[in-house]
Design an enzyme around this catalytic site. Sequence first.
Site, PDB file in Angstrom:
ATOM      1  N   SER A   1      -8.246   0.818  -3.726  1.00 11.45           N
ATOM      2  CA  SER A   1      -8.784   0.681  -2.385  1.00 11.45           C
ATOM      3  C   SER A   1     -10.301   0.819  -2.383  1.00 11.45           C
ATOM      4  O   SER A   1     -11.002   0.004  -2.984  1.00 11.45           O
ATOM      5  CB  SER A   1      -8.112   1.707  -1.464  1.00 11.45           C
ATOM      6  OG  SER A   1      -8.353   1.432  -0.117  1.00 11.45           O
TER       7      SER A   1
ATOM      8  N   HIS B   1       0.014  -0.343   0.924  1.00  7.89           N
ATOM      9  CA  HIS B   1      -1.315  -0.053   0.394  1.00  7.89           C
ATOM     10  C   HIS B   1      -1.287   1.247  -0.410  1.00  7.89           C
ATOM     11  O   HIS B   1      -0.912   2.302   0.095  1.00  7.89           O
ATOM     12  CB  HIS B   1      -2.310   0.069   1.548  1.00  7.89           C
ATOM     13  CG  HIS B   1      -3.728   0.256   1.116  1.00  7.89           C
ATOM     14  ND1 HIS B   1      -4.491  -0.783   0.630  1.00  7.89           N
ATOM     15  CD2 HIS B   1      -4.519   1.352   1.101  1.00  7.89           C
ATOM     16  CE1 HIS B   1      -5.701  -0.338   0.337  1.00  7.89           C
ATOM     17  NE2 HIS B   1      -5.748   0.955   0.617  1.00  7.89           N
TER      18      HIS B   1
ATOM     19  N   ASP C   1       0.280  -5.147   2.621  1.00  5.04           N
ATOM     20  CA  ASP C   1      -1.016  -4.484   2.703  1.00  5.04           C
ATOM     21  C   ASP C   1      -1.958  -5.367   3.508  1.00  5.04           C
ATOM     22  O   ASP C   1      -2.114  -6.558   3.202  1.00  5.04           O
ATOM     23  CB  ASP C   1      -1.570  -4.281   1.286  1.00  5.04           C
ATOM     24  CG  ASP C   1      -2.907  -3.558   1.252  1.00  5.04           C
ATOM     25  OD1 ASP C   1      -3.482  -3.270   2.321  1.00  5.04           O
ATOM     26  OD2 ASP C   1      -3.380  -3.274   0.130  1.00  5.04           O
TER      27      ASP C   1
END
Length: 327
Positions: free
Chosen positions: A167, A292, A262
């Site tokens: 991320s 995610h 996601d």
Amino acid sequence: MHSVIEPDQRVLPELRPLLGAAPDIDTSILAVTELRSMADAGVIAVGAAVRTPAAPPEVSDHSVPVAGGDIAVRVYRPVDAPAIDAPAHIHLHGGGWWMGSLETADAGCRDLAAESGWVVVSVGYRLAPEHPYPAPLDDVLAAIDWVAGRGRELGIDVAALTIGGESAGANLAAASCLALRDRGGVRIAAQWLDVPALDLSLQTGRGSLLEFGAGYGLDRTGIETCIGYYTTPEQRGEALVSPMVADLAGLPPAVISVAECDPIRDQGEEYARRLGLADVPVRLRRWPGHLHSTMWLTELSPTARDCQRWAIDSLDELRAAVRMTAA
């Protein structure tokens, strides 16, 4: 008229309980430090779903000087790692640039070091909004220099360093590869970008943002909050903030893992496409049914273990190619 697929029908059965696990938090009445503490505690609790290694790595903490102070790095050394020229990987935790820490990344880094045989270096970069861009990226670059300058002390192969994160950590990994390419110095053998955030203007990959922007754990409002803490609107068109807009030629080979459910999935896939157009070797996989950042839950989901193994094998192959070229 098409039917609507509910989130709990798209997501892997073992991950569906996570959809309702996040508490409702009123961000208007809590300070960032309180929000961060609550969020990090939740991540550490979920860390129980990361495999506990049968042979835990040796762990040591170190301090790295940065502008205005110091940051901490944590080194995980597998018990069977060679004393010299061990493969090494720099890990950058996720958390939207304002959450996350060495502690939230600890379980995953222990598992990764034990499973891969790599020396894993986890970086405790400073967090926004107290330290917005470029402070976190500057910290990562300082940590890379620190690792490269202590190859003998750490017993690692500096010529075949890899870097990665999930991320926001993947954003910093991609940005650091761009910065290192342009400034020279330390060379990265390969980058692993897991569920990466690569366009902070949110103009790229709007399909997945619309499809999964609510009800799948990471909501669009949360994404916008993270971006607002880290950057100003004017900065979001800069290459080191949004690597998607950069000239990608000459970057290290990339391994990119994205989750089907996601909201920023399409960013990772588009970045892979653009890397390919720039003649950068890239390996991309979309993991069905994942949310995610759930691909690190290696005790909870068999396919999370598969994702980890795929990424390890891919980076090992790319690292071996660098060593062969240098020989």
